[in-house]
Design an enzyme around this catalytic site. Structure first.
Site, mmCIF file in Angstrom:
data_model
loop_
_atom_site.group_PDB
_atom_site.id
_atom_site.type_symbol
_atom_site.label_atom_id
_atom_site.label_comp_id
_atom_site.label_asym_id
_atom_site.label_seq_id
_atom_site.Cartn_x
_atom_site.Cartn_y
_atom_site.Cartn_z
ATOM 1 C CE LYS A 92 -48.760 -11.233 35.063
ATOM 2 N NZ LYS A 92 -48.094 -10.056 35.544
ATOM 3 C CE LYS A 95 -48.934 -11.053 22.149
ATOM 4 N NZ LYS A 95 -47.938 -10.242 22.784
ATOM 5 C CG HIS A 149 -49.636 -16.806 27.678
ATOM 6 N ND1 HIS A 149 -49.446 -16.939 26.332
ATOM 7 C CD2 HIS A 149 -49.135 -15.580 28.014
ATOM 8 C CE1 HIS A 149 -48.869 -15.842 25.854
ATOM 9 N NE2 HIS A 149 -48.665 -15.005 26.863
ATOM 10 C CB CYS A 151 -47.606 0.406 22.930
ATOM 11 S SG CYS A 151 -47.040 -1.233 22.518
ATOM 12 C CB CYS A 181 -44.306 0.591 25.064
ATOM 13 S SG CYS A 181 -45.322 -0.739 25.757
ATOM 14 C CB CYS A 185 -42.529 -2.956 24.181
ATOM 15 S SG CYS A 185 -44.056 -3.247 23.342
HETATM 16 N N1 MSP Z 1 -37.988 -11.389 26.451
HETATM 17 C C1 MSP Z 1 -38.409 -11.045 25.141
HETATM 18 C C2 MSP Z 1 -37.704 -11.882 24.087
HETATM 19 C C3 MSP Z 1 -36.213 -11.800 24.100
HETATM 20 S S1 MSP Z 1 -35.525 -12.879 22.905
HETATM 21 C C4 MSP Z 1 -33.906 -12.486 22.884
HETATM 22 C C5 MSP Z 1 -39.923 -11.264 25.002
HETATM 23 N N2 MSP Z 1 -40.509 -12.038 25.929
HETATM 24 S S2 MSP Z 1 -42.086 -12.412 25.944
HETATM 25 O O1 MSP Z 1 -42.297 -13.225 27.116
HETATM 26 O O2 MSP Z 1 -42.853 -11.221 25.837
HETATM 27 O O3 MSP Z 1 -42.367 -13.245 24.653
HETATM 28 C C6 MSP Z 1 -41.668 -14.456 24.432
HETATM 29 C C7 MSP Z 1 -42.118 -15.072 23.102
HETATM 30 O O4 MSP Z 1 -43.498 -15.451 23.190
HETATM 31 C C8 MSP Z 1 -42.012 -14.080 21.925
HETATM 32 O O5 MSP Z 1 -41.529 -14.727 20.773
HETATM 33 C C9 MSP Z 1 -43.449 -13.641 21.741
HETATM 34 O O6 MSP Z 1 -43.749 -13.235 20.426
HETATM 35 C C10 MSP Z 1 -44.182 -14.918 22.092
HETATM 36 N N3 MSP Z 1 -45.569 -14.672 22.448
HETATM 37 C C11 MSP Z 1 -46.045 -13.961 23.509
HETATM 38 N N4 MSP Z 1 -47.421 -13.944 23.427
HETATM 39 C C12 MSP Z 1 -47.819 -14.650 22.341
HETATM 40 C C13 MSP Z 1 -49.061 -15.055 21.808
HETATM 41 N N5 MSP Z 1 -50.217 -14.679 22.326
HETATM 42 N N6 MSP Z 1 -49.036 -15.882 20.737
HETATM 43 C C14 MSP Z 1 -47.869 -16.370 20.211
HETATM 44 N N7 MSP Z 1 -46.700 -16.001 20.680
HETATM 45 C C15 MSP Z 1 -46.643 -15.055 21.672
HETATM 46 O O7 MSP Z 1 -40.488 -10.764 24.050
#
Ligand code: MSP
Length: 510
Positions: free
Chosen positions: A299, A296, A19, A145, A127, A130
């Site tokens: 999904k 935030k 996204h 969480c 969680c 997470c």
């Molecule tokens: N798989 C782990 C990261 C492992 S790194 C060794 C993970 N994945 S994630 O898909 O949940 O998130 C991936 C990245 O996208 C993270 O840096 C997370 O903070 C970022 N974001 C997810 N949603 C977000 C927003 N709504 N806004 C900005 N960044 C966000 O965590």
């Protein structure tokens, strides 16, 4: 050999489509890398996907696909998003790749042999979204969480543990000796406060699934998501496989990540590297969250916006510009289509687009497209460019991308005012002031060129197109910041006016 610069993004879970929050991280990372390319550095930009997780297994089950097939499909989706966003990637890593299993097992083995991994029982608040245990202090009301606001489960299982607590003092010292290790400062302060409170050992294995990297000494367990996921940063630059690449690029210069995963990157990851006798990354750079409709974007919350639809509607450079200008890097920011359209019309169509078409059409009209070459043309406009360049560099060097763009827009506004004040249309009518008209036109062309160079990291396509129209096309793949040392590069060349760079968006249509 030019200076190496290695930057990584987080690797996203593939349990859902990417996204705008993910896109934001990719765009910011790509812009930082492109800036370093403009400085002439040898850049390696890595991104990828995180495939070993219970959530991913669940998503595959929901689709009736095997986990591997599901991941193969989603890896393509993430890669394609990078392409559409214009990410100039040098590597893309999937945690299910054999090369990454080799890294993870080597890390586990080294740490185990150090005596840093032991078997125990874990009980705690977990969680599922997470994939992490939380301490009591971290939980919100009703054991929820702090990230997903959903109740955590009380879980008990036999796990292997990593002795994170053993590294508390070493980490404190590292934070003290390296004030920019974790940036911006607010996030660093949060981490140092956590270190003061003390660290608990952390579970690093699961025996309830086979989807993951088996522990080398006990194949009935697979590595738990973070130990495996973080090691991707080593695999991506050739750890154990391509010694030269690894030697060139490790340690990483910057890991770009969102604020929810700072503690894994700034506390667990350096401790793992210390345990394995590897050098620590130079910086963990944290960005905030993109909010949509007050929450935030995620999904789980169900308020996601598809970046591909925005690229389709507005173009990738305007989307890149909007996100990087609108959100102060490090802080949370809001996405709304209305704000995107407003910025597009105000900053891109009115300010930059208008300046570009005014300047090019005047050179066409008054000098038959030939950029004049008068002597001693410098004036206030060049001073404005020098100021913008200085502020741009200072802010880009601190990764304050929004402020760097602000400095470029100060120059663009100055140049638009300069057109009004100098009134080239009046000079054109006066035979005695043709030299002055030459000077004004050259200054404007050069200011426009400077703006085109400085926007390259954020709007690469527009930057290259502007430089092409100004008859200063780049020689390699990108402009160099050093091109701003001269103030007459376009002189004597034939510019090529073109259609509007940013046609206005009429709001009623939307
Ligand atoms: N798989 C782990 C990261 C492992 S790194 C060794 C993970 N994945 S994630 O898909 O949940 O998130 C991936 C990245 O996208 C993270 O840096 C997370 O903070 C970022 N974001 C997810 N949603 C977000 C927003 N709504 N806004 C900005 N960044 C966000 O965590």
């Amino acid at each position: 050999m030019s200076h190496p610069f290695y930057l990584t993004t987080a690797i996203a879970y593939v349990n859902g489509k990417p996204h705008v929050g993910h896109a934001y991280e990719f765009i910011a990372s790509d812009a930082i890398c492109r800036y370093h390319r403009m400085l002439g550095e040898n850049v390696f930009f890595l991104s990828g996907v995180d495939e070993h997780s219970a959530q991913v297994e669940k998503a595959a089950r929901d689709e009736g696909a095997s986990t591997q097939d599901y991941c193969d499909k989603m890896a393509v989706v993430f890669r394609e998003l990078h392409e559409k966003l214009g990410s100039h990637l040098d590597g893309f890593i999937r945690t299910s790749e054999p090369r990454h299993h080799v890294t993870t097992q080597e890390m586990l083995r080294r740490s185990y042999e150090k005596g840093d991994i032991y078997k125990g029982h874990y009980e705690g608040w977990y969680c599922v979204s997470c994939e992490a245990f939380y301490q009591d202090d971290d939980l919100e009301a009703n054991n929820c969480c702090p990230v997903h606001k959903k109740p955590c489960e009380w879980l008990k299982e036999e796990n292997y543990f990593f002795k994170l607590s053993k590294y508390t003092e070493a980490l404190k010292q590292h934070f003290q000796e390296n004030p920019t290790f974790n940036q911006p400062d607010g996030y660093r302060n949060e981490m140092t406060a956590q270190l003061e409170r003390g660290l608990k050992d952390i579970s690093i294995s699961r025996s309830t699934t086979k989807w993951g990297v088996p522990l080398p000494w006990d194949e009935s367990h697979v590595a738990y998501v973070w130990f495996d996921a973080l090691s991707n940063y080593l695999t991506g630059v050739g750890f154990m496989k391509e010694e030269e690449t690894f030697k060139t690029f490790w340690p990483a210069d910057i890991h770009v990540i969102g604020k929810d995963i700072n503690r894994f990157h700034s506390v667990l990851w350096p401790a793992m590297l210390m345990s394995c006798d590897l050098e620590l990354p130079k910086q963990v750079l944290v960005h905030g969250f993109i909010y949509h409709k007050g929450e935030k974007m995620s999904k789980t919350i169900g308020n996601i916006v598809d970046p591909l639809a925005l690229i389709e509607a507005y173009g990738r450079d305007p989307l890149r510009y909007f996100l990087l200008r609108e959100v102060a890097f490090g802080q949370d920011g809001n996405y709304s289509e209305e704000a995107l359209i407003n910025r597009y019309n105000a900053d891109l169509a009115n300010d930059l687009g208008n300046l570009s078409s005014r300047v090019l059409s005047m050179v066409k009209k008054y000098r038959k497209c030939l950029v004049p070459n008068p002597a001693g043309s410098e004036d206030g406009l060049r001073e404005a460019m020098e100021k913008a360049r200085r502020q741009y560099r200072e802010n880009m060097d601190k990764n304050a991308l929004h402020l760097a763009l602000g400095a470029v827009w100060d120059l663009i506004s100055y140049a638009n005012r300069y057109v009004d004040e100098q009134a080239p249309w009046a000079l054109a009518k006066d035979d005695g002031r043709q030299d002055q008209l030459d000077r004004v036109l050259l200054n404007l062309v050069e200011a426009l060129r400077a703006a085109a160079v400085m926007i390259y990291p954020v709007m690469p396509d527009i930057s290259l197109e502007m430089l092409r129209r100004l008859a200063c096309p780049v020689e390699g793949e990108h402009p160099l910041l050093a091109d701003l040392d001269a103030w007459n590069l376009c002189a004597g060349r034939t510019i090529e006016p073109g259609p509007s760079l940013f046609p206005r968006i009429e709001k009623e249509e939307k």
